[in-house]
Design an enzyme around this catalytic site. Structure first.
Site, PDB file in Angstrom:
ATOM      1  N   ASP A  19      -6.692  -0.018 -10.100  1.00 51.41           N
ATOM      2  CA  ASP A  19      -6.784  -1.130  -9.148  1.00 51.41           C
ATOM      3  C   ASP A  19      -6.696  -2.458  -9.897  1.00 51.41           C
ATOM      4  O   ASP A  19      -7.058  -2.544 -11.068  1.00 51.41           O
ATOM      5  CB  ASP A  19      -8.117  -1.007  -8.390  1.00 51.41           C
ATOM      6  CG  ASP A  19      -8.145  -1.880  -7.147  1.00 51.41           C
ATOM      7  OD1 ASP A  19      -7.076  -2.368  -6.720  1.00 51.41           O
ATOM      8  OD2 ASP A  19      -9.250  -2.083  -6.601  1.00 51.41           O
ATOM      9  N   ARG A  32       3.307 -10.169  -7.375  1.00 56.46           N
ATOM     10  CA  ARG A  32       2.495  -8.946  -7.443  1.00 56.46           C
ATOM     11  C   ARG A  32       3.202  -7.830  -8.204  1.00 56.46           C
ATOM     12  O   ARG A  32       2.587  -7.070  -8.940  1.00 56.46           O
ATOM     13  CB  ARG A  32       2.165  -8.461  -6.024  1.00 56.46           C
ATOM     14  CG  ARG A  32       1.219  -9.371  -5.280  1.00 56.46           C
ATOM     15  CD  ARG A  32       0.969  -8.835  -3.869  1.00 56.46           C
ATOM     16  NE  ARG A  32       0.415  -7.489  -3.898  1.00 56.46           N
ATOM     17  CZ  ARG A  32      -0.860  -7.201  -4.121  1.00 56.46           C
ATOM     18  NH1 ARG A  32      -1.730  -8.166  -4.318  1.00 56.46           N
ATOM     19  NH2 ARG A  32      -1.269  -5.957  -4.130  1.00 56.46           N
ATOM     20  N   ASN A  67      -1.415   2.531   1.662  1.00 57.00           N
ATOM     21  CA  ASN A  67      -0.554   1.528   1.022  1.00 57.00           C
ATOM     22  C   ASN A  67       0.723   1.241   1.809  1.00 57.00           C
ATOM     23  O   ASN A  67       1.401   0.247   1.548  1.00 57.00           O
ATOM     24  CB  ASN A  67      -0.203   1.934  -0.419  1.00 57.00           C
ATOM     25  CG  ASN A  67      -1.342   1.763  -1.401  1.00 57.00           C
ATOM     26  OD1 ASN A  67      -1.411   2.438  -2.420  1.00 57.00           O
ATOM     27  ND2 ASN A  67      -2.261   0.848  -1.114  1.00 57.00           N
ATOM     28  N   TRP A  68       1.051   2.090   2.807  1.00 54.03           N
ATOM     29  CA  TRP A  68       2.227   1.798   3.646  1.00 54.03           C
ATOM     30  C   TRP A  68       2.032   0.510   4.439  1.00 54.03           C
ATOM     31  O   TRP A  68       2.982  -0.046   4.962  1.00 54.03           O
ATOM     32  CB  TRP A  68       2.500   2.950   4.634  1.00 54.03           C
ATOM     33  CG  TRP A  68       2.850   4.245   3.976  1.00 54.03           C
ATOM     34  CD1 TRP A  68       2.094   5.370   3.965  1.00 54.03           C
ATOM     35  CD2 TRP A  68       4.061   4.575   3.256  1.00 54.03           C
ATOM     36  NE1 TRP A  68       2.724   6.374   3.275  1.00 54.03           N
ATOM     37  CE2 TRP A  68       3.938   5.916   2.832  1.00 54.03           C
ATOM     38  CE3 TRP A  68       5.214   3.860   2.914  1.00 54.03           C
ATOM     39  CZ2 TRP A  68       4.919   6.563   2.093  1.00 54.03           C
ATOM     40  CZ3 TRP A  68       6.190   4.507   2.172  1.00 54.03           C
ATOM     41  CH2 TRP A  68       6.047   5.840   1.781  1.00 54.03           C
ATOM     42  N   ARG A  70       1.348  -2.273   3.274  1.00 48.60           N
ATOM     43  CA  ARG A  70       1.778  -3.434   2.471  1.00 48.60           C
ATOM     44  C   ARG A  70       3.164  -3.907   2.913  1.00 48.60           C
ATOM     45  O   ARG A  70       3.893  -3.155   3.552  1.00 48.60           O
ATOM     46  CB  ARG A  70       1.801  -3.054   0.991  1.00 48.60           C
ATOM     47  CG  ARG A  70       0.412  -2.730   0.529  1.00 48.60           C
ATOM     48  CD  ARG A  70       0.327  -2.596  -0.954  1.00 48.60           C
ATOM     49  NE  ARG A  70      -1.071  -2.389  -1.288  1.00 48.60           N
ATOM     50  CZ  ARG A  70      -1.613  -2.649  -2.456  1.00 48.60           C
ATOM     51  NH1 ARG A  70      -0.881  -3.104  -3.435  1.00 48.60           N
ATOM     52  NH2 ARG A  70      -2.903  -2.443  -2.662  1.00 48.60           N
ATOM     53  N   ARG A 193     -15.856   1.354  -4.797  1.00 50.12           N
ATOM     54  CA  ARG A 193     -15.452   2.195  -3.653  1.00 50.12           C
ATOM     55  C   ARG A 193     -14.721   3.421  -4.171  1.00 50.12           C
ATOM     56  O   ARG A 193     -14.137   3.377  -5.255  1.00 50.12           O
ATOM     57  CB  ARG A 193     -14.459   1.433  -2.759  1.00 50.12           C
ATOM     58  CG  ARG A 193     -15.016   0.321  -1.962  1.00 50.12           C
ATOM     59  CD  ARG A 193     -13.980  -0.159  -0.958  1.00 50.12           C
ATOM     60  NE  ARG A 193     -12.888  -0.887  -1.587  1.00 50.12           N
ATOM     61  CZ  ARG A 193     -12.906  -2.180  -1.868  1.00 50.12           C
ATOM     62  NH1 ARG A 193     -13.964  -2.899  -1.573  1.00 50.12           N
ATOM     63  NH2 ARG A 193     -11.882  -2.767  -2.438  1.00 50.12           N
TER      64      ARG A 193
HETATM   65  C1  FPP Z   1      -3.541  -1.217  -7.156  1.00 51.97           C
HETATM   66  O1  FPP Z   1      -3.431  -2.589  -7.400  1.00 51.97           O
HETATM   67  C2  FPP Z   1      -2.387  -0.495  -7.605  1.00 51.97           C
HETATM   68  C3  FPP Z   1      -1.479   0.145  -6.798  1.00 51.97           C
HETATM   69  C4  FPP Z   1      -1.606   0.150  -5.344  1.00 51.97           C
HETATM   70  C5  FPP Z   1      -0.312   0.824  -7.329  1.00 51.97           C
HETATM   71  C6  FPP Z   1      -0.458   1.507  -8.643  1.00 51.97           C
HETATM   72  C7  FPP Z   1       0.847   1.506  -9.323  1.00 51.97           C
HETATM   73  C8  FPP Z   1       1.057   1.405 -10.648  1.00 51.97           C
HETATM   74  C9  FPP Z   1      -0.014   1.359 -11.632  1.00 51.97           C
HETATM   75  C10 FPP Z   1       2.416   1.289 -11.211  1.00 51.97           C
HETATM   76  C11 FPP Z   1       3.325   2.437 -11.105  1.00 51.97           C
HETATM   77  C12 FPP Z   1       2.703   3.771 -11.139  1.00 51.97           C
HETATM   78  C13 FPP Z   1       3.184   4.800 -11.852  1.00 51.97           C
HETATM   79  C14 FPP Z   1       2.569   6.153 -11.739  1.00 51.97           C
HETATM   80  C15 FPP Z   1       4.301   4.650 -12.779  1.00 51.97           C
HETATM   81  P1  FPP Z   1      -3.443  -3.603  -6.178  1.00 51.97           P
HETATM   82  O2  FPP Z   1      -2.036  -3.995  -5.889  1.00 51.97           O
HETATM   83  O3  FPP Z   1      -4.195  -3.034  -5.027  1.00 51.97           O
HETATM   84  O4  FPP Z   1      -4.241  -4.802  -6.815  1.00 51.97           O
HETATM   85  P2  FPP Z   1      -5.144  -5.887  -6.059  1.00 51.97           P
HETATM   86  O5  FPP Z   1      -6.281  -5.135  -5.416  1.00 51.97           O
HETATM   87  O6  FPP Z   1      -5.588  -6.776  -7.172  1.00 51.97           O
HETATM   88  O7  FPP Z   1      -4.265  -6.590  -5.071  1.00 51.97           O
END
Ligand code: FPP
Length: 244
Positions: A19, A32, A67-68, A70, A193
């Site tokens: 995260d 982002r 996450n969909w 987003r 969480r």
């Molecule tokens: C959470 O950060 C991260 C994700 C929803 C995606 C995870 C993806 C990667 C680490 C990159 C690619 C993955 C692989 C397996 C190559 P967030 O966007 O929710 O961060 P925030 O809470 O600060 O907005």
């Protein structure tokens, strides 16, 4: 740091909620996706160190069923990034005897992503080293619903007279079947969480949270998590070593 680790007590299964990619980027006035891109490098480093430590299973929460929600642009870029990661890393993953597995309803992912994932699954299917689970379009409640439906169907089709479920039957119908439950759950960026991640499997997991955002998560953080894990006393509901 490595010297502080008891190699005979490496957690068998580590699960990670990656995260803070967005926050990492925002703090740097970057889009982002730059955070996700840097996050993919942290994935590379984490896979490498976990495999070197002799861990049996590493599970990474890469894309949740939620996450969909987003923006479509960010979803597309995340999917592209995943494909890019697979293309770049699969050779090394295979060379290191790592077996790739996908958790989640991955048939709902875009076709090109599915194809690349299936190539990776095929290539690494016979590997005997660490299992690398990537959770994609994953939600633990959906996983449990799928498991319960499969159990029900099996019982109805089999004409079972007195249906009964057990913990073992449920575990055998989850996407983690055959694997040990996580001993250690790591979450980055300070959130407290579990976000619908492996709800059944983390029943006895030790939880380790760091304020560090995922793109800044290094080998050092992983080693610290393992060191802290090894200092904890796991009681599974029983009493401690001194009876308290
Ligand atoms: C959470 O950060 C991260 C994700 C929803 C995606 C995870 C993806 C990667 C680490 C990159 C690619 C993955 C692989 C397996 C190559 P967030 O966007 O929710 O961060 P925030 O809470 O600060 O907005």
């Amino acid at each position: 740091m490595l010297a502080q680790i008891d190699i005979s007590k490496i957690p068998r299964h580590v699960a990670v909620i990656m995260d803070g990619n967005g926050r990492w980027a925002r703090r740097r006035h970057l889009p982002r996706i730059a955070g996700h891109r840097a996050g993919a490098q942290a994935v590379h480093n984490t896979v490498e160190i976990c495999s070197q430590l002799g861990m049996r299973v590493l599970t990474l929460y890469a894309f949740s069923a939620e996450n969909w929600k987003r923006p479509q642009r960010e979803i597309n870029l995340l999917m592209d990034l995943l494909r890019e990661y697979l293309r770049r890393e699969l050779g090394e993953i295979h060379k290191n005897n790592i077996r790739l597995q996908i958790l989640g309803r991955y048939e709902q992912l875009p076709q090109k992503v599915r194809q690349d994932l299936e190539d990776g699954l095929r290539l690494t299917a016979k590997n005997t080293g660490m299992v690398l689970n990537v959770a994609l379009n994953y939600g633990a409640r959906a996983e449990l619903v799928d498991a319960f439906n499969a159990i029900l169907k099996g019982m109805l089709d089999g004409g079972v007279r007195e249906p009964e479920v057990t913990e073992e039957i449920i575990a055998e119908h989850l996407s983690t079947r055959g694997l040990p439950d996580p001993d250690l759950l790591i979450r980055t960026s300070g959130e407290m969480r579990v976000s619908n991640f492996l709800l059944w499997q983390i029943a006895y997991a030790e939880i380790w949270v760091t304020e560090t955002c995922w793109p800044d998560f290094t080998r050092r953080h992983l080693l610290q998590a393992v060191i802290d894990f090894q200092k904890r006393e796991r009681r599974y509901g029983g009493l401690g070593r001194n009876g308290s």
